[in-house]
Design a protein around this motif. Structure first.
Motif, short mmCIF file in Angstrom:
data_model
loop_
_atom_site.label_atom_id
_atom_site.label_comp_id
_atom_site.label_asym_id
_atom_site.label_seq_id
_atom_site.Cartn_x
_atom_site.Cartn_y
_atom_site.Cartn_z
N CYS A 38 0.77 -1.24 -0.16
CA CYS A 38 0.17 0.01 0.11
C CYS A 38 0.87 1.31 -0.02
CB CYS A 38 -0.95 0.22 1.19
SG CYS A 38 -2.24 -1.13 1.27
N TYR A 72 0.76 1.68 -4.29
CA TYR A 72 -0.37 2.33 -4.56
C TYR A 72 -0.41 3.77 -4.02
CZ TYR A 72 -2.13 -2.35 -5.72
OH TYR A 72 -2.09 -3.34 -6.27
N TRP A 82 -1.06 4.71 -0.90
CA TRP A 82 -2.22 4.94 0.14
C TRP A 82 -1.60 5.38 1.30
CZ3 TRP A 82 -5.44 -0.04 -1.64
CH2 TRP A 82 -5.86 0.15 -2.91
#
Length: 440
Positions: free
Chosen positions: A13, A17, A19
């Motif tokens: 993550c 990504y 995030w």
């Protein structure tokens, strides 16, 4: 498995990504690892402690693309904490093995990282190794009885230190290697003061091997093949002397291995067999060959002394072999010195020829001294004298006769003949003082 999967999810993550911010990722990974360690401590489960972050450590580089180094440093900090915890020797050994190859890989590619990351890797390697030595000392010396194989954590934690001397940030690297080697050898000497206790004895051997490897590895970064070979020879001599004065098995093994490495490096780098060729010796020999030949001669004498002291039953044979080897290396020293002096005087060929004349006279003189010298072990001395005399005659007939020009050849034959005649007369007078033919 669940904890490792959660850590890998945090890494994915963060790096794939975006995030989760990077600082938060460090906190998540560290928190999960600490939770796993606390659970393993509560359950007294060494297996759980080993598996909490091992999968993450091995799989993170395959998932992450840019944040794996900081996350690995967090996991390495957790691994260092595991080493200092009391979850059993097996857990400590496993947790010292898992981070070592990954840390070694990062250090091997340190040039790809910036200055701050390189400093972080260096500090991580030093702290990891220091904790390993401290844990091994506490388990092996302060616990009675010492846990079996507790000292083995020293080996994997010391492996990444071998690459510290190669980092551009620590140039020149050989002083760093010397400091690290001195630290490990100091621990080995301190632990080796209790030879009757198996725990400190194992710790002394393990840290002694690690320090010796760091010492020999440091000379690789010294610069120059000749300087490296000389440093290895001096190190081997020091270990041989230590093995003769301090009877420890690990010191003897290091002395034997170091001697073999030193002799191999000397044969490959300095090419002592070129002393048989006038043309090659004049082109290749310089002052480094003189110094290296002298160091190898000292090493041969030290090895002879050590071997004769450790094996008294075979002392005479050991001395004979060691004397021949030392005389051969000293002969190379004489030839190299003759070439260097002749080159400085503008007469390299004459220096080479005079040196070979000196070597021949030296050999036959040593043989005469051994044959005629009074000694409690006169038979061994005379046997060695006859061996050296045979070698001197072989050199005179097969090498000097084909190499030396007229004047040097005449001088060599006259000198050898005079010494042999004196030996024959003196030897007959000693063995047949009354002329009856019966030896005394």
């Amino acid at each position: 498995t669940g904890l490792a999967a959660a850590m890998l999810d945090v890494i994915a993550c963060t790096s794939l990504y975006q995030w989760i911010p990077v600082p938060a990722a460090y906190m998540f990974v560290g928190g999960l690892a600490l939770a796993g360690m606390a659970l393993a401590q509560r359950w007294s489960s060494g297996l759980l402690a080993c598996l909490v972050s091992a999968g993450t450590m091995l799989l993170a580089p395959l998932i992450s693309t840019g944040v794996e180094l900081p996350v690995f440093l967090v996991i390495l900090a957790i691994a260092t904490a595991v080493l200092a915890s009391d979850l059993g020797v097996a857990v400590r050994v496993v947790w010292s093995v898992f981070p070592a190859p990954v840390l070694l890989g990062y250090l091997a590619q340190a040039a790809l990282h910036d200055r701050g990351e390189q400093i972080a890797l260096i500090v991580a390697a030093l702290v990891f190794a220091g904790v390993g030595v401290g844990v091994a000392w506490s388990d092996s010396v302060r616990r009675s009885p010492a846990p079996e194989n507790a000292a083995l954590v020293v080996v994997p934690t010391a492996v990444p230190l071998l690459l510290l001397a190669t980092l551009d940030l620590l140039r020149p690297g050989w002083p760093v290697g010397l400091v690290l080697a001195a630290a490990y050898l100091a621990v080995a000497v301190a632990a080796g003061r209790r030879p009757g206790d198996p725990g400190p004895a194992l710790l002394s051997a393990v840290t002694g091997y690690a320090g010796s490897a760091l010492l020999l590895g440091a000379w690789v970064e010294l610069g120059g093949r000749e300087a490296t070979g000389l440093a290895v020879t001096l190190s081997a001599t020091a270990y041989v002397v230590a093995a003769g004065l301090w009877a420890r098995r690990w010191v003897g093994w290091v002395a034997a291995i170091g001697t073999a490495i030193a002799m191999s490096v000397y044969l490959v780098v300095n090419l002592p067999f070129l002393a048989l060729s006038e043309r090659q010796a004049g082109r290749q020999f310089d002052y480094w060959d003189v110094v290296s030949a002298f160091a190898v001669t000292v090493l041969a004498v030290a090895v002879t002394w050590w071997a004769a002291r450790s094996r008294p039953r075979a002392a005479s044979r050991v001395v004979m072999v060691g004397a021949v080897v030392a005389l051969l290396t000293f002969s190379v020293l004489v030839v190299a010195s003759g070439v260097v002096i002749g080159d400085l005087a503008g007469a390299t060929r004459n220096g080479f020829l005079a040196a070979h004349l000196v070597v021949t006279v030296l050999w036959i003189s040593c043989a005469a001294w051994l044959i005629l010298t009074p000694s409690p072990r006169i038979s061994e001395a005379r046997r060695l004298g006859f061996v050296l005399g045979s070698l001197a005659l072989a050199k005179l007939l097969f090498l000097d006769l084909a190499t030396l020009p007229g004047l040097f050849r005449v001088l060599a034959f006259v000198a050898v003949g005079a010494v042999m005649l004196a030996v024959a007369v003196r030897y007959r007078n000693e063995t047949e003082p009354s002329g009856s033919g019966s030896p005394t």
